[in-house]
Design a protein around this motif. Structure first.
Motif, mmCIF file in Angstrom:
data_model
loop_
_atom_site.group_PDB
_atom_site.id
_atom_site.type_symbol
_atom_site.label_atom_id
_atom_site.label_comp_id
_atom_site.label_asym_id
_atom_site.label_seq_id
_atom_site.Cartn_x
_atom_site.Cartn_y
_atom_site.Cartn_z
ATOM 1 N N ILE A 48 0.880 -1.320 0.071
ATOM 2 C CA ILE A 48 -0.028 -0.020 -0.140
ATOM 3 C C ILE A 48 0.772 1.096 0.090
ATOM 4 O O ILE A 48 1.877 1.370 0.718
ATOM 5 N N TYR A 49 0.637 2.277 -0.814
ATOM 6 C CA TYR A 49 1.418 3.509 -0.967
ATOM 7 C C TYR A 49 0.745 4.354 0.095
ATOM 8 O O TYR A 49 -0.290 4.559 0.552
ATOM 9 N N PHE A 50 1.652 5.357 0.626
ATOM 10 C CA PHE A 50 1.458 6.110 1.634
ATOM 11 C C PHE A 50 1.921 7.635 1.443
ATOM 12 O O PHE A 50 3.239 7.886 1.003
ATOM 13 N N ILE A 51 1.242 8.626 1.430
ATOM 14 C CA ILE A 51 1.740 10.041 0.994
ATOM 15 C C ILE A 51 1.371 10.821 2.453
ATOM 16 O O ILE A 51 0.304 10.726 2.825
ATOM 17 N N GLY A 52 2.367 11.559 3.072
ATOM 18 C CA GLY A 52 2.195 12.312 4.117
ATOM 19 C C GLY A 52 2.269 13.769 3.534
ATOM 20 O O GLY A 52 2.856 14.185 3.090
ATOM 21 N N ALA A 53 0.661 14.279 3.747
ATOM 22 C CA ALA A 53 0.796 15.798 2.740
ATOM 23 C C ALA A 53 0.374 16.783 4.168
ATOM 24 O O ALA A 53 -0.567 16.641 4.627
ATOM 25 N N GLY A 54 1.311 17.708 4.264
ATOM 26 C CA GLY A 54 0.947 19.035 5.002
ATOM 27 C C GLY A 54 -0.138 19.866 4.256
ATOM 28 O O GLY A 54 0.031 19.840 3.021
ATOM 29 N N VAL A 55 -1.104 20.038 5.029
ATOM 30 C CA VAL A 55 -2.007 21.076 4.436
ATOM 31 C C VAL A 55 -2.477 22.258 5.326
ATOM 32 O O VAL A 55 -2.479 22.082 6.581
ATOM 33 N N SER A 56 -2.251 23.461 4.981
ATOM 34 C CA SER A 56 -1.985 24.395 5.518
ATOM 35 C C SER A 56 -3.223 25.575 5.009
ATOM 36 O O SER A 56 -3.546 25.613 3.665
ATOM 37 N N GLY A 57 -4.054 26.144 5.756
ATOM 38 C CA GLY A 57 -5.047 27.267 5.285
ATOM 39 C C GLY A 57 -6.220 27.390 6.409
ATOM 40 O O GLY A 57 -6.894 28.248 5.891
ATOM 41 N N GLY A 58 -6.292 26.230 7.365
ATOM 42 C CA GLY A 58 -7.322 26.462 8.349
ATOM 43 C C GLY A 58 -8.772 26.096 7.386
ATOM 44 O O GLY A 58 -8.746 25.661 6.240
ATOM 45 N N GLU A 59 -9.776 26.242 7.962
ATOM 46 C CA GLU A 59 -11.279 26.001 7.610
ATOM 47 C C GLU A 59 -11.547 26.470 6.266
ATOM 48 O O GLU A 59 -11.862 25.958 5.142
ATOM 49 N N GLU A 60 -11.177 27.911 6.239
ATOM 50 C CA GLU A 60 -11.410 28.793 4.942
ATOM 51 C C GLU A 60 -10.741 28.316 3.753
ATOM 52 O O GLU A 60 -11.043 28.291 2.692
ATOM 53 N N GLY A 61 -9.309 28.107 4.028
ATOM 54 C CA GLY A 61 -8.176 27.874 3.054
ATOM 55 C C GLY A 61 -8.478 26.303 2.819
ATOM 56 O O GLY A 61 -8.398 26.424 1.298
ATOM 57 N N ALA A 62 -8.799 25.377 3.498
ATOM 58 C CA ALA A 62 -9.133 24.172 2.967
ATOM 59 C C ALA A 62 -10.326 24.103 1.951
ATOM 60 O O ALA A 62 -10.577 23.450 1.123
#
Length: 630
Positions: free
Chosen positions: A289-303
């Protein structure tokens, strides 16, 4: 219709051939009964009442696999009926065509199926062999599971609807960020499967109710059953996990694993520790199984409107999910997505961690600016007006939201006056401070801002201590222009320290992180986006250390007198400005060719024989002295 091989499986007597015949007519694709492909010796063996063993079945299963591969190569779909009672058999059937394979498992009770078999005529499978089939059966986890109590026509409709209604992407966890990302994906035309856990009386029908709430989710498939959720997604599956970091993510992975198949991709979009991301990457790799660790920034509105996304892991795996992440990412000034491959393993979560560390210091700097201006007698509206004027010179997202915060009223008073001065943290500032210590990089402002939050939390103790030491006799000899210039100075140092930490981690781990590209994806969508960040995109194209860039050096030299004055006034008047102080203290230390560390090294050699090098010996030789008097 996309090319697919539909395997209809189950014990003898569940009606596999009947269902396949009807489904074949509905979908207008051929179907093949696995029984027709048995070798003569197998048929004779079963007719004699002797069950087949694995060796008997191997060539038979291979021939069915070859049939399926032939159809895939011809880009034509088909239906294959086969008992396929064990997972090992199903692995043979789908070898090399996993992503084209769909499984339909028809099931019923022993008594129900036995009755059916007893009523059948001229079939080589007697009811006496049924028990051995039930004993052998390993129920599939990645199949459409249908009870044969339903009519064949109903079963066909279920298969047809589910088979043709597979989603492109799965989102697991519908908290604040998960919901916003789901809507973002849907708004960008991605057909989604949504999952949220079911807890009786607490969390019920979360995914279903969320789907009903927003029209853009009209085609989304809601689930609170993991098996159904996973099986609703096209293979290889792409599932983004938006759950709490730590043990929760490991529990979710273990819950998903039984239903995943070779080549599926999990994406951790939470704030996981980069060391754990590497461990999970290696663990899942062992499971294919492949795995990607993705940082996500922007908060609720950014998301919702477009975050900055920092994926790390295998680059070929990233390319498979790249279109989805780029669709939902914020866009930079050139309309390019603020999403870029960062590097292998835990690099994506590492840079997100440092992003948050920089964020900690940026927030603390603005808190100190507010404190200084407040102690100059300014009320929140007046401070907001001053910060508003700074936007033309030193704008950032955090500056903008601080202005909004200061203008917010609660009744006749400003809301900021009613907010308890105890700042929380979720761990990323702590992790960044640990990482900077482990890597030996002096990211002092992150640590200072983290400890400022820790100090704030001891509210009751601070109240007591304030009665012993506090003074209200302030006479700050400052103006807002001087504070602005001190703030500008400190921000440059903060960004230097953050990127220096990333560069060192990249070198140590062979991540090859492109600092200019990283700065670019931080120019929009993320919490630390700013005019300064935009300028660093160009700076990092020629240097990887901003303290080597002539324009920045010149700017720091011009700003230095102002931060010295601001910090001095703060200390003399007992106004806490820890990150501003740390910024000038760092440069005062870092810009000295000769430091006090010779005393430290001599002390270490005195009590621990740690040795030292000499300034009058360029060979690099280490010395030890017997310091004590005889």
């Amino acid at each position: 219709m996309k090319t697919k091989i539909i395997f209809i499986i189950g014990v003898s007597g569940v009606g596999k051939s009947t269902v396949a015949n009807l489904l074949s007519k509905k979908l207008q694709v051929p179907f093949f009964d696995g029984d027709d492909f048995h070798h003569e010796k197998n048929i004779k063996k079963m007719a004699s009442g002797t069950p087949l063993n694995d060796a008997d079945r191997y060539d038979w299963l291979q021939s069915l696999n070859e049939l399926a591969i032939k159809h895939v190569k011809a880009k034509t779909s088909c239906i294959i009926v086969c008992s396929a009672l064990k997972q090992a058999y199903r692995d043979i059937l789908s070898h090399q065509i996993e992503k084209y394979s769909e499984w339909v498992f028809l099931h019923g009770s022993f008594d129900q199926i036995k009755k059916r078999l007893d009523n059948r005529k001229n079939h080589f499978m007697s009811s006496e062999l049924l028990k051995s089939q039930f004993d052998t059966l390993e129920e599939p986890t990645n199949a459409i599971k249908i009870n044969v109590e339903k009519s064949p026509e109903h079963i066909v409709e279920i298969i047809k609807n589910l088979s043709n209604n597979k989603s492109e992407f799965g989102l697991f966890g519908l908290g604040v960020m998960g919901k916003s990302l789901s809507r973002n994906l849907a708004n960008n035309g991605v057909k989604l499967s949504l999952f949220n856990r079911h807890i009786a009386g607490k969390e019920e029908n979360i995914a279903l109710n969320f789907k009903k709430e927003f029209p853009e989710l009209a085609t989304a498939l809601p689930f609170d059953d993991i098996a159904a959720f996973v099986n609703s997604i096209q293979q290889p599956r792409k599932i983004m996990l938006m759950v709490n970091a730590g043990k929760t993510i490991d529990l979710v992975i273990e819950n998903l694993l039984p239903y995943l198949t070779k080549g599926d991709i999990l994406i951790d979009g939470g704030n996981s520790n980069y060391n754990k991301t590497k461990e999970r990457h290696d663990y899942l790799k062992s499971k294919n199984i492949y795995f990607i660790g993705a940082g996500v920034s922007g908060g609720e509105e950014g998301a919702l409107r477009g975050p900055s996304i920092m994926p790390g892991g295998n680059e070929e795996t990233y390319k498979k999910i790249q279109p989805f992440l780029e669709k939902i990412a914020a866009k930079d000034e050139n309309k390019l997505p603020c999403c870029s491959y960062i590097g292998p393993e835990g690099s994506g979560h590492f840079v997100k961690m440092v992003h948050n560390g920089i964020e900690y210091a940026e927030m603390q700097l603005l808190a100190e600016v507010f404190t200084l201006l407040k102690n100059l007698g300014k009320n929140p509206d007046e401070i907001a007006a001053i910060l508003e004027s700074w936007k033309a010179i030193e704008n950032s997202y955090l500056l903008e939201i601080t202005i909004d915060i200061l203008r917010k009223k609660d009744g006749e008073d400003w809301l900021i006056h009613k907010i308890m001065d105890k700042a929380g943290n979720k761990g990323t500032g702590n992790w960044t401070t640990i990482a900077t210590a482990q890597l030996g990089i002096p990211s002092t402002m992150v640590a200072s801002s983290l400890f400022a939050r820790y100090i704030s939390f001891f509210k009751e103790e601070r109240i007591t201590v304030s009665t012993y030491f506090n003074t209200n006799d302030l006479s700050l000899n400052l103006n807002s222009e001087e504070i602005l210039k001190a703030y500008q100075f400190a921000r440059i140092i903060n960004h230097y320290q953050g990127f220096k930490l990333i560069k060192e981690a990249s070198n140590r781990n062979n991540w090859n992180i492109n600092l200019s590209e990283l700065a670019r994806i931080w120019t929009n969508g993320c919490i630390i986006r700013s005019d300064l960040m935009t300028s660093l995109v160009t700076t990092f194209k020629t240097v990887d250390n901003i303290l080597h860039e002539p324009e920045i050096i010149e700017k720091l030299q011009a700003l230095k007198p102002f931060i010295k004055k601001v910090v001095t006034e703060g200390i003399v008047n007992e106004v806490a400005v820890p990150t501003l102080t740390d910024a000038i203290s760092f440069l005062n230390s870092f810009s000295k060719a000769t430091s006090s560390a010779n005393i430290i090294q001599a002390q270490r050699d005195y009590f621990g024989a740690h040795t030292y090098q000499r300034t009058d010996d360029t060979s690099g030789k280490f010395y030890h002295t017997h310091w004590a008097k005889n």
